[in-house]
Write a protein that holds these residues in place. Structure first.
Motif, PDB file in Angstrom:
ATOM      1  N   ALA A   1       0.821  -1.209   0.000  1.00  0.00           N
ATOM      2  CA  ALA A   1       0.000   0.000   0.000  1.00  0.00           C
ATOM      3  C   ALA A   1       0.857   1.262   0.000  1.00  0.00           C
ATOM      4  O   ALA A   1       0.493   2.264  -0.613  1.00  0.00           O
ATOM      5  N   ASN A   2       1.997   1.210   0.671  1.00  0.00           N
ATOM      6  CA  ASN A   2       2.864   2.382   0.705  1.00  0.00           C
ATOM      7  C   ASN A   2       4.329   1.953   0.802  1.00  0.00           C
ATOM      8  O   ASN A   2       4.882   1.818   1.895  1.00  0.00           O
TER       9      ASN A   2
ATOM     10  N   ASP B   1      -8.995   6.210  -8.576  1.00  0.00           N
ATOM     11  CA  ASP B   1      -8.503   4.895  -8.998  1.00  0.00           C
ATOM     12  C   ASP B   1      -9.392   4.246 -10.054  1.00  0.00           C
ATOM     13  O   ASP B   1      -9.095   3.167 -10.534  1.00  0.00           O
TER      14      ASP B   1
ATOM     15  N   THR C   1       5.418  11.106  -6.664  1.00  0.00           N
ATOM     16  CA  THR C   1       5.388   9.653  -6.469  1.00  0.00           C
ATOM     17  C   THR C   1       4.945   8.969  -7.756  1.00  0.00           C
ATOM     18  O   THR C   1       4.412   9.614  -8.661  1.00  0.00           O
TER      19      THR C   1
ATOM     20  N   ARG D   1       2.703   6.639 -10.239  1.00  0.00           N
ATOM     21  CA  ARG D   1       1.246   6.518 -10.417  1.00  0.00           C
ATOM     22  C   ARG D   1       0.973   5.172 -11.069  1.00  0.00           C
ATOM     23  O   ARG D   1       0.651   5.101 -12.255  1.00  0.00           O
TER      24      ARG D   1
ATOM     25  N   THR E   1      -3.931   2.080  -9.805  1.00  0.00           N
ATOM     26  CA  THR E   1      -4.068   1.313  -8.564  1.00  0.00           C
ATOM     27  C   THR E   1      -4.145   2.223  -7.345  1.00  0.00           C
ATOM     28  O   THR E   1      -4.342   1.746  -6.242  1.00  0.00           O
ATOM     29  N   THR E   2      -3.949   3.527  -7.545  1.00  0.00           N
ATOM     30  CA  THR E   2      -4.060   4.433  -6.401  1.00  0.00           C
ATOM     31  C   THR E   2      -5.040   5.560  -6.732  1.00  0.00           C
ATOM     32  O   THR E   2      -5.376   5.783  -7.896  1.00  0.00           O
TER      33      THR E   2
ATOM     34  N   ASN F   1      -4.486   8.544  -6.845  1.00  0.00           N
ATOM     35  CA  ASN F   1      -3.900   9.633  -7.629  1.00  0.00           C
ATOM     36  C   ASN F   1      -4.222   9.514  -9.112  1.00  0.00           C
ATOM     37  O   ASN F   1      -3.993  10.437  -9.878  1.00  0.00           O
TER      38      ASN F   1
END
Ligand code: GCU
Ligand code: CA
Length: 725
Positions: free
Chosen positions: A169-170, A631, A659, A661, A707-708, A710
């Motif tokens: 996840a992170n 997402d 970050t 994407r 998947t995120t 963003n």
């Protein structure tokens, strides 16, 4: 070839499974009884089959093998398989079959299935440095286990730890000690690349039998393997356990089918001849004759390597151990493979899931419990510490063309933030009188022939993300200093990664790698100024001058024509420090770039979940797709292929965020990979991401699902080049 008359597969519905569960509590379920005869769907089978009998395990096996299609196999291999399937079917239908008849039918069916020879074989792509997903698109959480072949199918068992979810996840921070046990999942595959989730064979509620309590009460569960016992017809799973009231030891679970529930079998605190209770690290090794061994080191110090036979009667205990290696420094991640008649036991440095070279000992008399050489470093593991992993396990594939061992490296590192992806698999082959580890970020494997090849997206640079050392050093592994000082790795890499390379004014590093002839693209992220030079074996050099920047910027140099042989990549600092990270050197090959068809994101064949914008320069056509930042904001292209086969996709994008994407690449509804879409540093800095896919003749849908939350980066176009020939 005679085709056997095959009855329609009998399936268990939820009702039946519930009945089986109930009867397992009251007494043994009787296969073939009225309740079992009910013919509904298979839903609920895997989760509800809590404690079925061994005969039910055979029935599961039979209904699986009934799905094989004779036209896909050679007639010679199909005939004995068909016969074994008929016998097994008869045993399933005979209500009075004894335990030993069931075990025998299972063994025979699996042996015949293992000999099935496919008429056609294909290469499938393994992409390292990504988080792997199963065929349903869910993350694969499987650590410290092994892949075992039962019949014609590979089964992958490992441990799902809670920390794995956090890291996925992170992945821009450490998650030390988050090794809370969740379950032992099992996945199945025919090609060792596409894995289907089957079941959680053990969970926190799996009973510890006579010990009392459940696996959820254990303080540590890890390092497991699965063996099939011919005598009982059961599958046995030894796993390391530490339990606050039971001490360290090996917990043996057993099950009737490779994918059914596993239940308590035994707990062995200490293996005879091992100096301590429990094991240091352990794996299960199955020899060509079917004999299974526990491979382990002693728990404290881990300086001694042992091989211990699983007892013949039921595999529920490890027999007195034979010491095969000793090293004062300690070695862990102990695992064994066999190649060309020799046994090899391999291990890593002892420092808690750290990456290292692989240390190997090899048998000198062709005996698993016989004499071994001293430890030596496995060639090919030095320059990037075994593709930035610790030894996990090995899969030995006996192919029709060659035997290849797959090294399954473990980059979980206690979720210590040393790269993307948990599983890094690369091939090991015989080379001369020795063996070689082939570190590749992307490669293709043919599980039938045993052949492999470099995939078009492979990054030829080793330790490209400067993640291998994991501590600050002045000799960065894989990168040789050109002077006497001025080089270090530093904290704070690009795109939230942990480390980067720093070379000060005039200082430099060099890496020498082997490349095939071709035209290459160099990519990297930089801060500060300097230059990067790539020179081919013929001495022709290409230089990328890095202009100064205070933040991370993506740099790229295309059209680097390299001759086959040793290429040298040199990084030199300009005024001040040059900080560099995420190097890539990828061949612009696999397809003729000139023949690519371009699909613009603003074109009629494309879907953009967002707006077509034109406010960031450098795009091709009349604009680019600025997807919504959610997402669900996917981008899709309809792509035409003249024939079925391999195609190279080049997606051009810009990501001015800090970050990555990431987006799941879905081709014709099937997920291929998660494309990282790292930051390019600015919205007007465009770059291309290359992926190799299989297309069918005619129209294909190629889609990226973010998947995120963003969403995706800004997307300019998709170039599609079909492989020629
Ligand atoms: C900025 C940028 C857009 C981009 C967006 C995003 O608004 O101008 O082009 O798509 O950020 O973060 O997705
Ligand atoms: Ca956007």
């Amino acid at each position: 070839m005679t085709l056997i008359a095959r009855r329609s597969p009998r399936r268990w519905g939820p009702l039946v499974a519930a009945a089986l569960f109930a009867s397992a509590v009251a007494g043994p379920a009787v296969p073939g009884s009225a309740a079992v005869e009910e013919d509904t769907t298979q839903t609920g089978l895997q989760t509800a089959a809590a404690d079925v009998t061994n005969a039910d395990g055979l029935e599961t096996l039979v209904s699986d093998y009934e799905t094989r299609v004779p036209t896909e196999y050679t007639a010679d291999s199909w005939a004995p398989f068909a016969e074994a399937l008929t016998t097994a079917t008869d045993v399933v239908e005979a209500d009075s079959a004894s335990e030993s008849e069931v075990a025998e039918a299972k063994t025979e069916l699996q042996t015949a299935a293992a000999d099935l020879e496919l008429l056609q074989s294909t290469f499938a792509t393994i992409t390292n440095n990504t988080f792997w997903r199963d065929t349903a698109g869910d993350p694969i959480y499987s650590q410290g286990g092994g892949v075992f072949k039962f019949g014609d199918t590979y089964y992958w068992y490992g441990v799902h730890y809670r920390g794995a979810e956090s890291y996925l996840a992170n992945p821009t921070q450490k998650y030390d000690n988050q090794v809370t046990f969740v379950s032992i999942p099992v996945y199945s595959s025919q090609d060792l690349v596409n894995w289907k989730f089957e079941n959680n064979v053990a969970t926190t509620s799996t009973s510890l039998g006579s010990l009392g309590g459940t696996m959820g009460n254990a303080g540590w569960i890890g390092r497991l393997g699965v063996a099939y016992n011919e005598n009982t017809g059961k599958y046995v799973l030894p796993v390391q356990m530490w339990h606050p009231t039971q001490d360290h030891g090996v917990l043996f679970l057993q099950g009737n089918s490779p994918t059914g529930a596993f239940t308590f079998g035994n707990f062995q605190k200490q293996v005879v001849n091992s100096p301590t209770t429990g094991t240091g690290d352990q794996t299960v090794f199955t020899d060509e004759d079917g004999q299974d061994y526990l491979i382990f080191s002693n728990r404290e110090g881990r300086s001694r390597a042992f091989v211990s036979k699983l007892r013949a009667s039921d595999s529920l205990m490890a027999e007195p151990a034979v010491e095969i290696g000793r090293n004062g420094d300690g070695r862990e991640g102990n695992a064994m493979f066999k190649l060309d008649g020799k046994y090899y036991m391999s291990a890593s440095d002892l420092h808690g899931w750290n990456t290292s070279v692989n240390y190997v000992i090899e048998s000198t008399q062709g005996r698993v419990q016989g004499d071994y050489t001293d430890y030596y470093t496995m060639p090919g593991t030095q320059m990037d510490y075994s593709h930035v992993t610790q030894t996990g396990f090995f899969v030995t594939v006996k192919g029709t063309v060659r035997d290849t061992v797959i090294y399954a490296g473990d980059r979980w590192a206690d979720f210590a933030w040393n790269g993307i992806g948990y599983n890094q698999w690369v091939p090991i082959t015989k080379e001369g009188t020795g063996i070689r580890f082939h570190s590749m970020s992307q490669w293709q494997f043919n599980a039938t022939t045993g052949e492999f090849r470099v995939a078009p997206g492979n990054n030829y640079i080793l330790n490209p993300d400067i993640q291998a050392d994991r501590i600050i050093v002045s000799n960065v592994v894989g990168w040789t200093r050109t002077g006497s000082s001025g080089v270090t790795n530093v904290n704070g890499g690009a795109n939230g990664s942990r480390f980067a390379l720093q070379v000060s004014n005039g200082a430099g590093v060099r890496q020498q790698i082997q490349v095939p002839a071709g035209t290459y693209t160099l990519g990297l992220y930089t801060k500060g100024s300097g230059r990067v030079t790539v020179a081919g074996a013929d001495g022709k050099a290409y230089t990328l001058n890095v202009p100064s920047s205070s933040g991370w910027a993506k740099r790229e140099l295309t059209g680097i024509a390299l001759s086959a042989g040793t290429a040298t990549v040199t990084v030199t600092g300009g005024s001040g420090n040059l900080v560099a990270d995420q190097f890539s050197l990828v061949r612009q090959g696999g397809a003729d770039p000139g023949s690519a068809t371009r699909y613009e994101a603003e074109g009629s064949g494309a879907t953009c979940t967002g707006a077509i914008d034109g406010n960031h320069s450098g795009y091709s056509g009349t604009g680019f797709c600025n997807g919504d930042n959610t997402d669900s904001a996917y981008a899709e292209f309809t792509v035409q292929a003249t024939a079925a086969g391999t195609a190279t996709l080049n997606l051009r994008y810009a990501n001015g965020g800090t970050t990555g994407r990431p987006g799941d690449l879905i081709v014709n509804g099937t997920r291929v990979e998660t494309t990282p879409f790292g930051s390019t540093g600015a919205w007007n800095t465009w770059t291309t991401q290359t992926v190799t896919v299989q297309l069918r003749a005619g129209a294909n849908t190629v889609r990226w699902d973010p998947t995120t939350a963003n969403g995706l980066p800004n997307i300019d176009y998709l170039d599609v080049a079909q492989a020629s020939g």
